[in-house]
Structures are given as structure tokens and as C-alpha cells.
Design a protein around this motif. Structure first.
Motif, PDB file in Angstrom:
ATOM      1  N   PHE A   1     -26.266 -30.636  47.338  1.00  0.00           N
ATOM      2  CA  PHE A   1     -25.392 -31.542  48.063  1.00  0.00           C
ATOM      3  C   PHE A   1     -25.765 -32.970  47.719  1.00  0.00           C
ATOM      4  O   PHE A   1     -26.934 -33.281  47.513  1.00  0.00           O
ATOM      5  N   GLU A   2     -24.775 -33.829  47.704  1.00  0.00           N
ATOM      6  CA  GLU A   2     -25.013 -35.253  47.551  1.00  0.00           C
ATOM      7  C   GLU A   2     -25.224 -35.836  48.944  1.00  0.00           C
ATOM      8  O   GLU A   2     -24.409 -35.638  49.848  1.00  0.00           O
ATOM      9  N   TYR A   3     -26.345 -36.519  49.131  1.00  0.00           N
ATOM     10  CA  TYR A   3     -26.627 -37.193  50.396  1.00  0.00           C
ATOM     11  C   TYR A   3     -25.727 -38.408  50.490  1.00  0.00           C
ATOM     12  O   TYR A   3     -25.702 -39.247  49.597  1.00  0.00           O
ATOM     13  N   LEU A   4     -24.972 -38.524  51.584  1.00  0.00           N
ATOM     14  CA  LEU A   4     -24.102 -39.671  51.782  1.00  0.00           C
ATOM     15  C   LEU A   4     -24.646 -40.638  52.831  1.00  0.00           C
ATOM     16  O   LEU A   4     -24.650 -41.842  52.621  1.00  0.00           O
ATOM     17  N   ASP A   5     -25.097 -40.119  53.983  1.00  0.00           N
ATOM     18  CA  ASP A   5     -25.546 -41.009  55.048  1.00  0.00           C
ATOM     19  C   ASP A   5     -26.153 -40.189  56.180  1.00  0.00           C
ATOM     20  O   ASP A   5     -26.025 -38.965  56.222  1.00  0.00           O
ATOM     21  N   VAL A   6     -26.788 -40.908  57.111  1.00  0.00           N
ATOM     22  CA  VAL A   6     -27.224 -40.351  58.386  1.00  0.00           C
ATOM     23  C   VAL A   6     -26.533 -41.155  59.471  1.00  0.00           C
ATOM     24  O   VAL A   6     -26.534 -42.384  59.437  1.00  0.00           O
ATOM     25  N   VAL A   7     -25.921 -40.456  60.412  1.00  0.00           N
ATOM     26  CA  VAL A   7     -25.198 -41.079  61.506  1.00  0.00           C
ATOM     27  C   VAL A   7     -25.888 -40.706  62.812  1.00  0.00           C
ATOM     28  O   VAL A   7     -26.216 -39.535  63.029  1.00  0.00           O
ATOM     29  N   GLU A   8     -26.100 -41.700  63.673  1.00  0.00           N
ATOM     30  CA  GLU A   8     -26.648 -41.429  64.995  1.00  0.00           C
ATOM     31  C   GLU A   8     -25.507 -41.361  65.993  1.00  0.00           C
ATOM     32  O   GLU A   8     -24.603 -42.209  65.987  1.00  0.00           O
TER      33      GLU A   8
ATOM     34  N   ASP B   1     -15.848 -39.577  62.445  1.00  0.00           N
ATOM     35  CA  ASP B   1     -15.140 -40.844  62.691  1.00  0.00           C
ATOM     36  C   ASP B   1     -16.067 -42.040  62.490  1.00  0.00           C
ATOM     37  O   ASP B   1     -15.658 -43.061  61.929  1.00  0.00           O
ATOM     38  N   ILE B   2     -17.320 -41.925  62.932  1.00  0.00           N
ATOM     39  CA  ILE B   2     -18.293 -43.002  62.713  1.00  0.00           C
ATOM     40  C   ILE B   2     -18.517 -43.201  61.219  1.00  0.00           C
ATOM     41  O   ILE B   2     -18.527 -44.325  60.720  1.00  0.00           O
ATOM     42  N   PHE B   3     -18.689 -42.098  60.498  1.00  0.00           N
ATOM     43  CA  PHE B   3     -18.890 -42.147  59.054  1.00  0.00           C
ATOM     44  C   PHE B   3     -17.687 -42.783  58.363  1.00  0.00           C
ATOM     45  O   PHE B   3     -17.838 -43.656  57.507  1.00  0.00           O
ATOM     46  N   LYS B   4     -16.473 -42.365  58.747  1.00  0.00           N
ATOM     47  CA  LYS B   4     -15.256 -42.919  58.139  1.00  0.00           C
ATOM     48  C   LYS B   4     -15.150 -44.417  58.372  1.00  0.00           C
ATOM     49  O   LYS B   4     -14.797 -45.159  57.460  1.00  0.00           O
ATOM     50  N   LYS B   5     -15.450 -44.862  59.572  1.00  0.00           N
ATOM     51  CA  LYS B   5     -15.381 -46.294  59.886  1.00  0.00           C
ATOM     52  C   LYS B   5     -16.378 -47.070  59.030  1.00  0.00           C
ATOM     53  O   LYS B   5     -16.065 -48.134  58.495  1.00  0.00           O
ATOM     54  N   ARG B   6     -17.573 -46.531  58.885  1.00  0.00           N
ATOM     55  CA  ARG B   6     -18.635 -47.195  58.125  1.00  0.00           C
ATOM     56  C   ARG B   6     -18.284 -47.317  56.646  1.00  0.00           C
ATOM     57  O   ARG B   6     -18.658 -48.271  55.978  1.00  0.00           O
ATOM     58  N   TYR B   7     -17.557 -46.334  56.108  1.00  0.00           N
ATOM     59  CA  TYR B   7     -17.277 -46.282  54.668  1.00  0.00           C
ATOM     60  C   TYR B   7     -15.792 -46.387  54.346  1.00  0.00           C
ATOM     61  O   TYR B   7     -15.362 -45.953  53.271  1.00  0.00           O
ATOM     62  N   GLU B   8     -15.017 -46.989  55.232  1.00  0.00           N
ATOM     63  CA  GLU B   8     -13.573 -47.060  55.016  1.00  0.00           C
ATOM     64  C   GLU B   8     -13.192 -47.803  53.744  1.00  0.00           C
ATOM     65  O   GLU B   8     -12.133 -47.550  53.178  1.00  0.00           O
ATOM     66  N   ASN B   9     -14.062 -48.686  53.252  1.00  0.00           N
ATOM     67  CA  ASN B   9     -13.756 -49.449  52.037  1.00  0.00           C
ATOM     68  C   ASN B   9     -14.290 -48.789  50.766  1.00  0.00           C
ATOM     69  O   ASN B   9     -13.954 -49.219  49.669  1.00  0.00           O
ATOM     70  N   GLU B  10     -15.129 -47.763  50.909  1.00  0.00           N
ATOM     71  CA  GLU B  10     -15.702 -47.113  49.734  1.00  0.00           C
ATOM     72  C   GLU B  10     -15.064 -45.776  49.383  1.00  0.00           C
ATOM     73  O   GLU B  10     -15.106 -45.332  48.256  1.00  0.00           O
ATOM     74  N   PHE B  11     -14.502 -45.093  50.391  1.00  0.00           N
ATOM     75  CA  PHE B  11     -13.899 -43.790  50.168  1.00  0.00           C
ATOM     76  C   PHE B  11     -12.445 -43.821  50.600  1.00  0.00           C
ATOM     77  O   PHE B  11     -12.056 -44.574  51.494  1.00  0.00           O
ATOM     78  N   ASP B  12     -11.654 -42.958  49.986  1.00  0.00           N
ATOM     79  CA  ASP B  12     -10.267 -42.780  50.375  1.00  0.00           C
ATOM     80  C   ASP B  12     -10.206 -41.515  51.218  1.00  0.00           C
ATOM     81  O   ASP B  12     -10.185 -40.412  50.687  1.00  0.00           O
TER      82      ASP B  12
END
Length: 100
Positions: free
Chosen positions: A28-35, A86-97
Motif C-alpha cells: 500500500f502507498e501511505y497517504l496520511d494519518v488522520v486524527e 471527509d477530513i482526508f478529502k478536505k486536507r487534499y482537495e487540491n492534490e487529488f481528484d
């Protein structure tokens, strides 16, 4: 859903290999950790043999076993999964589609 065709070429990829209960390994590719609500969740993207334009991320809850070891646990609660995503999407809205 995540459309990763727009990744930058200089994006550094961290790969994590996980083993399931049957001993099968998958990368797996590590993308992030969300709290969220006092818990940490790891966001992973399956590494496929062939490049795909769309992939679904995997979200697992992190259990710390000690200072050096972690265990990743599946989440059955769809509401928690959606809120973490949703937290992840908000954080990376400019990097991923993202696609719904």
C-alpha cells in the motif's frame, strides 16, 4: 474514490506492506494519518500491478502496541469511515481528484 492520474512526478512514495490474517501480503502507498475523536487512522492506497486511474483508499485505525510497533485494525462503523475520509478529502482537495 480517488483519481490519481494528476500526481506530480516528484511525489515521493512511501510503501507499506501489510499481512492479513491468512498471511497474504499486499503493498500500500501511505497517504496520511488522520486524527478523529481521539483515535488515529492511517489512509492507504493499494499498489496495483498495473497503473489505474481510479482507486479506493483503505482506512484503518492505528493501535499502538509499543513505541516501535503498531497494529492496524479494520473499521466496521461506516459513519466513522466517512468522517475520516471527509477530513482526508478536505486536507487534499487540491492534490487529488476525488469522485463520489
Amino acid at each position: 474514490m480517488l483519481n490519481n492520474e494528476d500526481f506530480e512526478e516528484d511525489y515521493e512514495v512511501d510503501i507499506i506492506t501489510l499481512e492479513d490474517d491468512l498471511g497474504n501480503e499486499q503493498d500500500f502507498e501511505y497517504l496520511d494519518v488522520v486524527e478523529f475523536e481521539g483515535e488515529e487512522y492511517i489512509i492507504l492506497l493499494p499498489v496495483e500491478e498495473e497503473e489505474q486511474e481510479r482507486s479506493e483508499v483503505m482506512i484503518l485505525r492505528i493501535e499502538s502496541l509499543d513505541d516501535e510497533h503498531e497494529n492496524y485494525v479494520g473499521i466496521d462503523d461506516e459513519e466513522v469511515l466517512q468522517k475520516v475520509f471527509d477530513i482526508f478529502k478536505k486536507r487534499y482537495e487540491n492534490e487529488f481528484d476525488f469522485e463520489d
